[in-house]
Each structure stands twice: as C-alpha cells, then as structure tokens.
Design a protein around this motif. Structure first.
Motif, PDB file in Angstrom:
ATOM      1  N   PRO A 175      26.861  37.346  51.932  1.00  0.00           N
ATOM      2  CA  PRO A 175      27.305  36.452  50.857  1.00  0.00           C
ATOM      3  C   PRO A 175      28.372  37.094  49.974  1.00  0.00           C
ATOM      4  O   PRO A 175      28.333  38.303  49.696  1.00  0.00           O
ATOM      5  N   LEU A 176      29.317  36.302  49.545  1.00  0.00           N
ATOM      6  CA  LEU A 176      30.352  36.793  48.648  1.00  0.00           C
ATOM      7  C   LEU A 176      29.782  36.976  47.251  1.00  0.00           C
ATOM      8  O   LEU A 176      28.724  36.436  46.920  1.00  0.00           O
ATOM      9  N   ARG A 177      30.491  37.705  46.417  1.00  0.00           N
ATOM     10  CA  ARG A 177      30.063  37.872  45.033  1.00  0.00           C
ATOM     11  C   ARG A 177      31.256  37.673  44.103  1.00  0.00           C
ATOM     12  O   ARG A 177      32.386  38.053  44.417  1.00  0.00           O
ATOM     13  N   SER A 178      31.013  37.044  42.982  1.00  0.00           N
ATOM     14  CA  SER A 178      32.042  36.841  41.964  1.00  0.00           C
ATOM     15  C   SER A 178      32.083  38.065  41.060  1.00  0.00           C
ATOM     16  O   SER A 178      31.044  38.548  40.594  1.00  0.00           O
ATOM     17  N   VAL A 179      33.283  38.577  40.788  1.00  0.00           N
ATOM     18  CA  VAL A 179      33.424  39.815  40.021  1.00  0.00           C
ATOM     19  C   VAL A 179      34.146  39.580  38.700  1.00  0.00           C
ATOM     20  O   VAL A 179      33.760  40.135  37.672  1.00  0.00           O
ATOM     21  N   VAL A 180      35.193  38.770  38.694  1.00  0.00           N
ATOM     22  CA  VAL A 180      36.040  38.596  37.512  1.00  0.00           C
ATOM     23  C   VAL A 180      36.242  37.120  37.234  1.00  0.00           C
ATOM     24  O   VAL A 180      36.585  36.347  38.130  1.00  0.00           O
ATOM     25  N   SER A 213      37.584  50.961  40.488  1.00  0.00           N
ATOM     26  CA  SER A 213      38.207  50.083  39.496  1.00  0.00           C
ATOM     27  C   SER A 213      38.951  48.937  40.170  1.00  0.00           C
ATOM     28  O   SER A 213      39.434  49.058  41.302  1.00  0.00           O
ATOM     29  N   LEU A 214      39.062  47.842  39.440  1.00  0.00           N
ATOM     30  CA  LEU A 214      39.789  46.667  39.910  1.00  0.00           C
ATOM     31  C   LEU A 214      40.847  46.307  38.880  1.00  0.00           C
ATOM     32  O   LEU A 214      40.569  46.243  37.683  1.00  0.00           O
ATOM     33  N   ALA A 215      42.068  46.069  39.341  1.00  0.00           N
ATOM     34  CA  ALA A 215      43.146  45.583  38.474  1.00  0.00           C
ATOM     35  C   ALA A 215      43.466  44.147  38.850  1.00  0.00           C
ATOM     36  O   ALA A 215      43.361  43.767  40.017  1.00  0.00           O
ATOM     37  N   TRP A 216      43.859  43.353  37.865  1.00  0.00           N
ATOM     38  CA  TRP A 216      44.254  41.971  38.135  1.00  0.00           C
ATOM     39  C   TRP A 216      45.163  41.485  37.017  1.00  0.00           C
ATOM     40  O   TRP A 216      45.313  42.130  35.978  1.00  0.00           O
ATOM     41  N   ILE A 217      45.785  40.337  37.245  1.00  0.00           N
ATOM     42  CA  ILE A 217      46.669  39.708  36.266  1.00  0.00           C
ATOM     43  C   ILE A 217      46.116  38.326  35.960  1.00  0.00           C
ATOM     44  O   ILE A 217      45.711  37.596  36.868  1.00  0.00           O
ATOM     45  N   CYS A 254      44.996  43.535  33.535  1.00  0.00           N
ATOM     46  CA  CYS A 254      43.657  43.991  33.159  1.00  0.00           C
ATOM     47  C   CYS A 254      43.090  44.961  34.191  1.00  0.00           C
ATOM     48  O   CYS A 254      43.474  44.946  35.354  1.00  0.00           O
ATOM     49  N   VAL A 255      42.154  45.773  33.721  1.00  0.00           N
ATOM     50  CA  VAL A 255      41.442  46.703  34.588  1.00  0.00           C
ATOM     51  C   VAL A 255      39.973  46.706  34.194  1.00  0.00           C
ATOM     52  O   VAL A 255      39.635  46.713  33.005  1.00  0.00           O
ATOM     53  N   GLY A 256      39.111  46.668  35.194  1.00  0.00           N
ATOM     54  CA  GLY A 256      37.671  46.730  34.957  1.00  0.00           C
ATOM     55  C   GLY A 256      36.980  47.370  36.148  1.00  0.00           C
ATOM     56  O   GLY A 256      37.630  47.840  37.089  1.00  0.00           O
ATOM     57  N   SER A 257      35.674  47.372  36.121  1.00  0.00           N
ATOM     58  CA  SER A 257      34.889  47.939  37.211  1.00  0.00           C
ATOM     59  C   SER A 257      34.818  46.943  38.368  1.00  0.00           C
ATOM     60  O   SER A 257      34.840  45.726  38.173  1.00  0.00           O
ATOM     61  N   PRO A 306      32.683  44.583  31.290  1.00  0.00           N
ATOM     62  CA  PRO A 306      33.809  44.657  30.351  1.00  0.00           C
ATOM     63  C   PRO A 306      35.094  45.093  31.054  1.00  0.00           C
ATOM     64  O   PRO A 306      35.070  45.782  32.076  1.00  0.00           O
ATOM     65  N   HIS A 307      36.229  44.692  30.472  1.00  0.00           N
ATOM     66  CA  HIS A 307      37.517  45.072  31.031  1.00  0.00           C
ATOM     67  C   HIS A 307      38.466  45.444  29.904  1.00  0.00           C
ATOM     68  O   HIS A 307      38.222  45.144  28.735  1.00  0.00           O
ATOM     69  N   ARG A 308      39.555  46.098  30.263  1.00  0.00           N
ATOM     70  CA  ARG A 308      40.595  46.480  29.306  1.00  0.00           C
ATOM     71  C   ARG A 308      41.884  45.752  29.653  1.00  0.00           C
ATOM     72  O   ARG A 308      42.192  45.546  30.832  1.00  0.00           O
TER      73      ARG A 308
END
Length: 613
Positions: free
Chosen positions: A143-148, A165-169, A184-187, A192-194
């Motif tokens: 199964p897939l999982r939602s992260v962000v 870490s995961l980066a995204w826009i 952004c960057v988070g786990s 939480p993310h920065r």
C-alpha cells in the motif's frame, strides 16, 4: 514545395521526457496515428530502438489538467502513469503492465524513483476542486502512504542521498507557480517541515548533498541557479540576466541536471535556449556552452557520469534526442530521423523588436503574382505566461510555403525575458497582449511587408486573437483554437489550477468585474473587424467548448461571419492525426477567404452570417 497538413501531424512534435538508464537511453514520443498516445521507447546499448510501452497504453496523465512527468525507467523496467485510468503501472519491455496504485479516482504525476519506492504527486477530486499530496508508492505492490500535504499545489518531490529527507515545492491560490512558491524540506516520514525559499518562483530543486540543494529561483528577477543550504543560506551561482528556468505548466521539468558535480543547464532567453555547463559552480556566472548547433533545448535533461541527454532543435532541425559528452563536447543524435523538407523549403526566423515587443518573423515563400506585399498572420502563443521559440515548426511552414507570412509575437507577459517583462501583463491581460500584437501588425503594414494581417492563437492565444478582433481594427480575421471568449465565465468554468489565474491577469472578482466586461470579446462582438474561425475539442476541461459556442452566437447576433468546428475525443490541444489535418486545412481555407486567394487543395469552409439586431 508546399507542406502538407499530414506532414505537420506526423513530424511536428517532440519527446517530453528523457532518462539515462544504465547504458540505455529512454524517452517518450507522440503517436498521432495511434490516437495521440505517448509511447515510451528505449535505445539499447547496441543502438536498437524499441517500444517499451505496449500498444493501447498511453503514458500521460492529467494532474492539474496539463499533466506532468509521467514515467521513469528503473532497473530495466518502466514505471508510468496510464491516461485511461490515471493509475501507476510497472512493466518490463514487452511485458504486460501491472498496477501499483488502487483502482480509485486518483491521478499521479511528477514521478521519481528512490530505492524501492515511487515518489510522486497524487491528485484527487474533480477538475474544479482537486486536492494534492505527495505519496510514496512501493514497487513491490504494498500500500502507498501519504507523506506531505502542505500546500494546495505540490511538485518536485526529491529524496536526499541518505534517504532521510524530502524536498518539495508548493504554492497556494491565488498564486501561480511563476508568481511565488515555497521550497520545503521535511522528513521522509512526514511531520514538521522547514521552508527554505519563499516569495520568489522556484521551478526545480535537486539535492547537491544531504545538507544543500541546487534550486532554480528568481529573487533577482531572473530564474538563476542557486545553492540553498538547509541552514537557510543561499548563493546565486549564475548571477546573469538570463533565464535558467521557465513557467511550470507541466510539473516535472528538468531545467538542469548534475553530472559528476557539474551542472548541465538549459539557459538563455525566449530567442535562444542553449545548453551549458558550470564546471566549477562558484557563483561567477561563467557557463561553458555545449549546445552545438541547436538553438533551443527543452527542459528535459538527464545526466549520468560525463553524459547529458536532452531534447533539442533549431529552426531547420526538428526536436530530437541528443547525447552530449561533457568531457569531449561530442554530440550524438539518438532518436530516429524524421522526413523533413530541405532547408531551402523552410522559413528562417528573423528576430525583431518593435517598440519593446519581441517577435520572430517568418517570411513567406515566393509567390507567382506580382511580388507585392504578402498576407501575414500574427501567431499568438498560449499561456499567456509562456513564449514562442524560433524553432523548427512545420505548422508555420505549412502557411509560409503557400505565400503567407507569419509573425510570432512574444508580447508583454511572455517568459524568457525576465520577471519585469512577465509583469507587464499583470492586471493588463486583454490590453497589453492585444496592443503588442497590434503594434507588430501595424509595423508589418506600414513597412510594406504585409498587405493584410490576420491573427490566430490557441487557448490564451485564442483569447488574444478574439480580443484583438473586437478591440482593434487592424486584423481582417481571427482564428481561435480552444480559446477563451469571456473571462468571467471562464473563471467560473475552468479547472482548479487556473481558477485564480485571472486574479493576477485581470484582477480579483468581484472587485474588478467591470474590467472583465470591458475586455470580453463575447460582450463586444459587435465591433469585430472581420470573420472568425473557432475550433474546439469536446473533451476540453481547461477551456469549456461553451467559450467558442458563445462567441459564435454573439457574432451571429451582430451579423458577423463565423465558422465553428468541434473535435470529438480531443482535449486542450490537438493530438490525433485526423484532427491536426482537419484543423490546419480549415485554417488555410479561412485565410483563403479573408486574404482573397483560392485554396483548391483543401476542403471548402463555409462562413455563417447571423442576422444583425
């Protein structure tokens, strides 16, 4: 030699995505003769090119309606999104695809594979009210999982080299991604993310190492490549007034790729987009050009070792998949050749600037008459936050080969000339774009180049064409491919991604409603300076066919001439061979009417005329 419409349909398109996979190179290509599907192919190490995607499968998606990165190569297998049901599948070359995502109303795009998972953007909901998150889809079928789920719109999921870490826009209404985004960057486990970058437009980010990323962003007014640290520090690595990015219409574009620590990048202006490399990205702005004879490189780069693969073209050479060795500078064309006319049969673009307006002129082929001024058509690109590059275009050659000149106008609001030029259109859509097209048209007439001028465009270009027909007296006719005729109706009808686009282009509703009414082609159809040809796909979710229907009805009410053609099975743009042929031939027949010359080689077009009220 005259160019046939079927030649345009079979040649005039390009791969969207490429990828180096081991000692192979993979790319996708359009198949107009197969219902417009996109097929993924691979070039093996021995040079043999073969289809990877079986017949009947289509590697496309409609996330945010325009779609995004739709496939990846991973350990000899293809991971892709299928157009028909929106699901992610995996298959081996020649094998039957196996689904990885549930059979539910969801769409996926901007795929990237890290380890045993596909990271991507998932979109759920209808076209008007979608919601998005970043999910991890295991390749083993778990199964897939939602992260962000941080913003209304998301793109560019990238896992750090250490996998932690995961980066995204992301961005939210009413901004468009070329207005303002957040990097952004988070786990990878969520939480939480920065926010590393905000306020500017960031269109791509890639990990340099576990503590920093390269990002294309425009705080200076130009999309430059920056080094962004997780500690909040940033440094412009290409501090020059050139664009290293562009407007994000399809999520997943790669304007740069990292090859052995070197940044290979597409850069330049809308007049020329070269391929360059920063061997030592120290922030000097020094770029070593490796683009060769190609004048336009698409944002589709993939790198491995000293090799970079991309999609490149020039005015006399169609887009093709090209491999560049950064050590030697050698170029190798990987995609098969296309049957194209001789150089002498193709128009050569001439870059001109008329009162600050950028345009590319394509002179018509010699005519058999007295050689006086030729008829010209102003081509208006869509977007409107986009641009028209001077590159191989058989659609243009189709008309120039018949003695019709073409002027492609990169009006104020176009990308490729910095943010200030883009911002010329802010709150002025329907004014600046119309005025700039009119400026070029009057210059063509006054300089003796043109005898008469018509105007045509698709989507937002269709809007400008119809608006120019009713708000200017210089154009003798207009052709609109799936265009917008009334902005307030469109704001209520269109898909989620663009539903607040007009806040910046015209103004927020209801506060600026009068502007919408003042600029609406539909509401001012009585002023039309000539007839209109309207063409629309019946499955268009971006611009409802009602936009063309209402403009046709308005022209009819006021006694003006018009023709309206619809195309079953087509969305926002033409993909099927039979549609491309029919649309081009109808357009040529229309120009024969408004310019006054016979077009016996195409089916006749009937213009309807309503009764004036």
């Amino acid at each position: 030699m005259t160019i046939r419409a079927v030649d345009v349909a079979r040649v005039d398109d390009r791969p969207l995505w490429v990828e180096i996979s081991g000692d192979e190179v993979w790319w996708d290509e359009p198949r107009p003769r197969e219902g417009g599907r996109r097929c993924v192919v691979r070039r093996r190490a021995d040079g043999v090119i073969e289809d990877v995607l079986p017949p009947g499968w289509n590697a496309r998606n409609r996330v945010m309606e325009y779609g995004g990165r739709s496939w990846r190569a991973h350990e000899g297998r293809l991971v892709f999104t299928n157009w028909a049901d929106g699901r992610i599948y995996v298959c081996s070359p020649g094998g039957e695809p196996v689904p990885l995502t549930p059979d539910e109303p969801a769409r996926y795009a901007d795929l990237v594979v890290h380890g045993g998972e596909v990271w991507c953007v998932r979109e759920r909901g209808d076209a008007r009210s979608g919601e998005r998150d970043i999910v991890a889809v295991p390749l083993d079928g778990s199964p897939l999982r939602s992260v962000v789920k941080t913003h209304h719109f998301l793109m560019n999921p990238r896992v750090s080299p250490d996998g932690r870490s995961l980066a995204w826009i992301g961005w939210n209404h009413p901004d468009m991604p070329w207005d303002a985004t957040e990097l952004c960057v988070g786990s990878v486990d969520g939480g939480p993310h920065r926010v590393l970058l905000s306020g500017a437009s960031t269109c791509q980010a890639e990990w340099r190492d576990d503590e920093s990323l390269y990002a294309v962003t425009d705080p200076t007014g130009w999309w430059n490549i920056h080094l962004v640290g997780l500690d909040g520090t940033t440094r412009d690595l290409t501090p020059v007034p050139l664009e290293f990015g562009d407007a994000t219409w399809k999520i997943g574009a790669t304007f740069f790729a990292v090859a052995d620590g070197r940044i290979a990048t597409v850069y330049g202006t809308a007049d020329e987009r070269r391929l360059g490399v920063a061997d030592d990205p120290a922030g000097t702005g020094s770029i070593r050009d490796v683009g060769g004879g190609y004048t336009n490189w698409a944002p589709a780069l993939s790198a491995r070792g000293s090799n970079v693969v991309g999609v490149a073209g020039s005015p006399h050479r169609p887009y093709e998949v090209v491999r560049v060795d950064l050590d030697t500078g050698a170029h190798e064309v990987l995609s098969p050749g296309k049957p194209v006319p001789e150089d002498a049969e193709l128009p050569t673009p001439e870059a001109v600037t008329v009162e600050r307006v950028h345009a590319h002129l394509y002179a018509p082929a010699a005519r058999s008459d007295d050689g006086g001024p030729a008829p010209y058509v102003v081509f208006v690109h869509g977007g409107p936050t986009s641009s028209a590059p001077p590159v191989f275009d058989l659609e243009i050659a189709y008309f120039t080969s018949r003695g019709i000149g073409v002027a492609e106008v990169n009006y104020g609001g176009s990308t490729g000339y910095g943010r200030a030029y883009r911002e010329r259109l802010r709150h002025n859509w329907g004014v600046v774009d119309v005025r700039d097209c009119e400026t070029v048209a009057r210059w063509l007439l006054d300089s003796g180049r043109a005898e008469k001028v018509a105007i045509r465009g698709g989507s937002a270009g269709g809007w400008t064409s119809m608006a120019a027909l009713v708000h200017s007296d210089v154009f003798c006719g207009a052709v609109s491919h799936y265009g917008i005729s009334d902005p307030e109706h469109w704001a209520a009808e269109t898909h989620d991604f663009e539903s607040r686009y007009l806040d910046g282009l015209i103004g927020p509703l209801p506060e600026t409603r009068q502007r919408y009414a003042d600029r609406s082609p539909e509401l001012h159809a009585e002023r039309a300076s000539g007839p209109a040809l309207l063409l629309h796909g019946l499955e268009d979710k971006v611009v409802d066919p009602a936009q063309s229907e209402r403009f046709a009805a308005a022209l009819a009410r006021h006694g003006h001439e018009w023709a309206y053609l619809t195309f079953e099975g087509e969305q926002h743009g033409w993909r099927r061979e039979e549609t491309i042929v029919r649309a081009l031939e109808a357009e040529l027949a229309f120009y024969g009417i408004v310019f006054g010359f016979p077009t016996p080689e195409v089916p006749p077009l009937t213009l309807h005329k309503g009764e004036a009220q």
